[in-house]
Design a protein around this motif. Sequence first.
Motif, mmCIF file in Angstrom:
data_model
loop_
_atom_site.group_PDB
_atom_site.id
_atom_site.type_symbol
_atom_site.label_atom_id
_atom_site.label_comp_id
_atom_site.label_asym_id
_atom_site.label_seq_id
_atom_site.Cartn_x
_atom_site.Cartn_y
_atom_site.Cartn_z
ATOM 1 N N LYS A 1 0.826 -1.210 0.000
ATOM 2 C CA LYS A 1 0.000 0.000 0.000
ATOM 3 C C LYS A 1 0.858 1.257 0.000
ATOM 4 C CE LYS A 1 -4.032 -1.959 2.312
ATOM 5 N NZ LYS A 1 -4.865 -1.928 3.522
ATOM 6 N N LYS A 2 1.924 1.247 0.787
ATOM 7 C CA LYS A 2 2.826 2.405 0.868
ATOM 8 C C LYS A 2 3.434 2.706 -0.502
ATOM 9 C CE LYS A 2 6.987 1.914 2.251
ATOM 10 N NZ LYS A 2 8.228 1.638 2.955
ATOM 11 N N HIS A 3 3.897 1.678 -1.178
ATOM 12 C CA HIS A 3 4.493 1.863 -2.505
ATOM 13 C C HIS A 3 3.444 2.290 -3.531
ATOM 14 C CE1 HIS A 3 8.643 0.604 -1.868
ATOM 15 N NE2 HIS A 3 8.184 -0.326 -1.060
ATOM 16 N N ALA A 4 2.242 1.740 -3.435
ATOM 17 C CA ALA A 4 1.177 2.094 -4.371
ATOM 18 C C ALA A 4 0.795 3.565 -4.215
ATOM 19 C CB ALA A 4 -0.039 1.202 -4.154
ATOM 20 N N VAL A 5 0.669 4.020 -2.982
ATOM 21 C CA VAL A 5 0.347 5.427 -2.725
ATOM 22 C C VAL A 5 1.472 6.318 -3.239
ATOM 23 C CG1 VAL A 5 0.068 7.147 -0.888
ATOM 24 C CG2 VAL A 5 -1.216 5.004 -0.806
ATOM 25 N N ARG A 6 2.713 5.912 -3.013
ATOM 26 C CA ARG A 6 3.861 6.682 -3.487
ATOM 27 C C ARG A 6 3.812 6.817 -5.014
ATOM 28 N NH1 ARG A 6 8.873 4.102 -1.406
ATOM 29 N NH2 ARG A 6 8.246 5.130 0.489
ATOM 30 N N ALA A 7 3.528 5.719 -5.702
ATOM 31 C CA ALA A 7 3.485 5.731 -7.176
ATOM 32 C C ALA A 7 2.349 6.608 -7.683
ATOM 33 C CB ALA A 7 3.333 4.312 -7.709
ATOM 34 N N LEU A 8 1.177 6.447 -7.117
ATOM 35 C CA LEU A 8 0.026 7.240 -7.565
ATOM 36 C C LEU A 8 0.231 8.722 -7.287
ATOM 37 C CD1 LEU A 8 -2.846 4.841 -6.482
ATOM 38 C CD2 LEU A 8 -2.117 5.368 -8.820
ATOM 39 N N THR A 9 0.778 9.041 -6.124
ATOM 40 C CA THR A 9 1.048 10.437 -5.786
ATOM 41 C C THR A 9 2.067 11.031 -6.752
ATOM 42 O OG1 THR A 9 0.577 10.005 -3.462
ATOM 43 C CG2 THR A 9 1.852 11.989 -3.961
ATOM 44 N N HIS A 10 3.100 10.282 -7.033
ATOM 45 C CA HIS A 10 4.142 10.720 -7.976
ATOM 46 C C HIS A 10 3.523 11.044 -9.334
ATOM 47 C CE1 HIS A 10 8.076 10.677 -9.992
ATOM 48 N NE2 HIS A 10 7.501 9.928 -10.920
ATOM 49 N N CYS A 11 2.699 10.137 -9.842
ATOM 50 C CA CYS A 11 2.078 10.342 -11.154
ATOM 51 C C CYS A 11 1.125 11.533 -11.143
ATOM 52 C CB CYS A 11 1.336 9.074 -11.602
ATOM 53 S SG CYS A 11 2.449 7.714 -12.004
ATOM 54 N N LEU A 12 0.327 11.655 -10.097
ATOM 55 C CA LEU A 12 -0.620 12.769 -10.020
ATOM 56 C C LEU A 12 0.099 14.106 -9.960
ATOM 57 C CD1 LEU A 12 -3.307 11.352 -7.572
ATOM 58 C CD2 LEU A 12 -3.600 11.886 -10.002
ATOM 59 N N LEU A 13 1.176 14.179 -9.212
ATOM 60 C CA LEU A 13 1.929 15.426 -9.119
ATOM 61 C C LEU A 13 2.545 15.798 -10.472
ATOM 62 C CD1 LEU A 13 3.675 15.025 -5.649
ATOM 63 C CD2 LEU A 13 1.799 16.587 -6.244
ATOM 64 N N LEU A 14 3.019 14.823 -11.201
ATOM 65 C CA LEU A 14 3.598 15.109 -12.531
ATOM 66 C C LEU A 14 2.536 15.518 -13.526
ATOM 67 C CD1 LEU A 14 6.279 12.287 -12.857
ATOM 68 C CD2 LEU A 14 6.642 14.726 -12.449
ATOM 69 N N VAL A 15 1.367 14.920 -13.447
ATOM 70 C CA VAL A 15 0.283 15.261 -14.384
ATOM 71 C C VAL A 15 -0.226 16.676 -14.118
ATOM 72 C CG1 VAL A 15 -2.090 14.681 -15.020
ATOM 73 C CG2 VAL A 15 -0.396 12.873 -14.800
#
Length: 76
Positions: free
Chosen positions: A60-74
């Motif tokens: 879950k921690k890694h999934a949140v990190r990945a989704l947050t990373h992508c959302l911030l870049l978008v």
Amino acid sequence: EAVDISPDTRLQIIETLVVIDRLLDGLGIRTREIFLMAQLDGLSYVEIARRLGVSVTTVKKHAVRALTHCLLLVED
């Protein structure tokens, strides 16, 4: 089963995959792996945790990190 797609659709798919690949470039290997297992393979967090030998909390921690990373870049 193979599906015939138009050259335009094929180009759109390839362009989208390139954008996704660029978004994931900034992630660590484990975070990227977990994101792809969930998003492309459709695995649950429980199944990912079992396959990788980690806790569901870690997944879950890694999934949140990945989704947050992508959302911030978008958003940029």
